[in-house]
Design a protein around this motif. Structure first.
Motif, PDB file in Angstrom:
ATOM      1  N   ASP A 198      23.140 118.222  16.502  1.00 64.02           N
ATOM      2  CA  ASP A 198      24.241 119.183  16.558  1.00 64.02           C
ATOM      3  C   ASP A 198      25.539 118.504  17.013  1.00 64.02           C
ATOM      4  O   ASP A 198      25.708 118.170  18.194  1.00 64.02           O
ATOM      5  N   ILE A 200      28.424 119.820  17.368  1.00 63.53           N
ATOM      6  CA  ILE A 200      29.189 120.666  18.291  1.00 63.53           C
ATOM      7  C   ILE A 200      28.695 120.493  19.722  1.00 63.53           C
ATOM      8  O   ILE A 200      29.488 120.483  20.675  1.00 63.53           O
ATOM      9  N   SER A 204      31.020 119.200  22.702  1.00 59.66           N
ATOM     10  CA  SER A 204      31.153 119.965  23.949  1.00 59.66           C
ATOM     11  C   SER A 204      30.883 119.093  25.170  1.00 59.66           C
ATOM     12  O   SER A 204      31.584 119.187  26.185  1.00 59.66           O
ATOM     13  N   GLY A 233      34.799 121.987  13.978  1.00 56.00           N
ATOM     14  CA  GLY A 233      33.387 121.743  13.736  1.00 56.00           C
ATOM     15  C   GLY A 233      32.688 122.975  13.202  1.00 56.00           C
ATOM     16  O   GLY A 233      32.960 124.092  13.639  1.00 56.00           O
ATOM     17  N   ALA A 244      32.052 117.050  13.726  1.00 52.47           N
ATOM     18  CA  ALA A 244      33.018 117.707  14.619  1.00 52.47           C
ATOM     19  C   ALA A 244      34.126 116.707  14.918  1.00 52.47           C
ATOM     20  O   ALA A 244      33.927 115.491  14.821  1.00 52.47           O
TER      21      ALA A 244
END
Length: 385
Positions: A198, A200, A204, A233, A244
């Motif tokens: 992932d 994202i 983060s 993203g 992203a």
């Protein structure tokens, strides 16, 4: 505050408002340049146009020590919401940083110097594209400032009331670097996250970890900022994002802190990629250098303030602004000083520059014009000794 004649003040206000009504973005300041050249012609001052496409450089006298005075000309891509009777008539563009006032002040100084300067030469630099376009470099490349021994400028500042000026040696603005972080994971269905990587989540983690560079790694005695201003993203809610991108800014006032933060960003981003088995790349885009006022020219500027208003007008800025200014490019070549000129308008104390409702106290125009003219005179006197 009667620093200049009523007639000159009214002329500066008229010019400022005319430019404000017709704002132009960097390297597009054709109408602004036309207003400038017409006023210089009226004053009997010859000018060179088309410098860096739209810049104008004029000269008063051609003998003796040479001092330069600079004003930036460009506006911002902001929709004006001031409600002023002279508000921008160009959709999506406004003067939200006071450059319309800077031009008017320099033309006011030109009027004063044309009338009173008996010895020495003053270059009047009307520069395009300060707002990210690096127009100062175009002026320098023209060679028209090669003989200048010092350079000065004012920047309107809404933090201080008209009649107050901040004049200080050393760093007064920040390096304005940008970073782009690209993340590539592995896309997949949101219902099977174990089959994906992932991007994202990785982004983060990087965003949160970057906050620790300033708070836990940089000596708090050195002003510094790391801000992520944009995250991209994903495309749909039921898919794991494969890519992203983060974009942000770095603001520092010391070269070694600048290097430390850049190193920290790269380390954190790469570590997050390793942790999550994602590909991460970091690009650093260098922005404007830090504006560093020279000591002698700052002292001349302080003397000029005392001469025209009095010592009470000088206020302590305490620390550098974390904004950027391409006046820094001039100071890499020529000694000089950028001064913050109080222009806070009653009722707009909380409205920052680059806001759609920005405006300033026009009483600052007379002060700025008188300051620039007096600074040029004092510098020429000192250079002549």
């Amino acid at each position: 505050m009667n620093i200049v004649s009523k007639e000159l003040f009214q002329q500066m206000v008229r010019i400022r408002r005319e430019i404000h009504m017709h704002p132009e973005l960097g390297y597009q300041e054709e109408n602004t340049a036309g207003i400038i050249t017409e006023e210089l012609k009226r004053l009997g001052i010859k000018s060179t146009t088309g410098i860096g496409k739209t810049g104008v450089v004029a000269q008063i006298n051609d003998e003796g020590p040479v001092v330069a005075l600079r004003a930036d000309m460009d506006a911002l891509a902001i929709q004006e919401e001031t409600g002023l009777e002279f508000a921008s008539r160009t959709d999506g563009v406004m003067h939200a940083c006071g450059h319309d006032g800077h031009v008017a002040m320099l033309l006011g100084a030109a009027s004063l110097l044309k009338e009173n300067l008996k010895f020495g030469s003053v270059l009047l630099v009307f520069q395009p594209a300060e707002e990210g376009g690096g127009g100062a470099q175009k002026i320098i490349e023209s060679g028209l400032l090669d003989e200048a021994k010092a350079i000065f400028a004012c920047h309107l500042d809404r933090h201080y009331k008209a009649g107050k000026l901040v004049v200080q040696p050393g760093p007064i603005s920040a390096f304005t670097d940008r970073f782009d972080i690209s993340i590539r994971g592995k896309g997949g269905h949101a219902a099977q996250p174990h089959d994906a990587i992932d991007a994202i989540v990785v982004a983060s983690l990087i965003v949160m970890s970057l906050q620790t560079i300033v708070s836990r790694e940089v000596n708090p005695m050195y002003p510094s900022i790391v801000s992520v201003g944009r995250i991209e993203g994903g495309s749909v809610p039921n898919a794991i994002a494969e890519t992203a991108k983060l974009t942000g800014t770095i603001r520092t006032t010391e070269t070694h802190i600048r290097k430390q933060i850049v190193s920290g960003i790269k380390r954190i981003a790469n570590a997050a990629g390793i942790l999550h088995n994602a590909e991460v790349s970091v690009e650093i885009i260098e922005g404007y250098p830090c504006v560093i006022n020279t000591v002698e020219e700052s002292e001349i500027a302080r003397t000029a303030v005392k001469n025209i208003i009095g010592e009470k007008a000088l206020v302590d800025g305490q620390s550098a602004s974390m904004g950027g200014e391409d006046f820094s490019y001039y100071l890499e070549k020529i000694p000089g000083c950028l001064v913050r000129l109080g222009a806070q308008k009653e009722g707009l104390e909380g409205i920052p520059a680059h806001s759609s409702t920005f405006d300033f106290d026009e009483n600052a125009l007379g002060i700025g014009a008188a300051f620039l003219a007096e600074t040029a005179r004092l510098t020429i006197d000192r250079l002549s000794q």
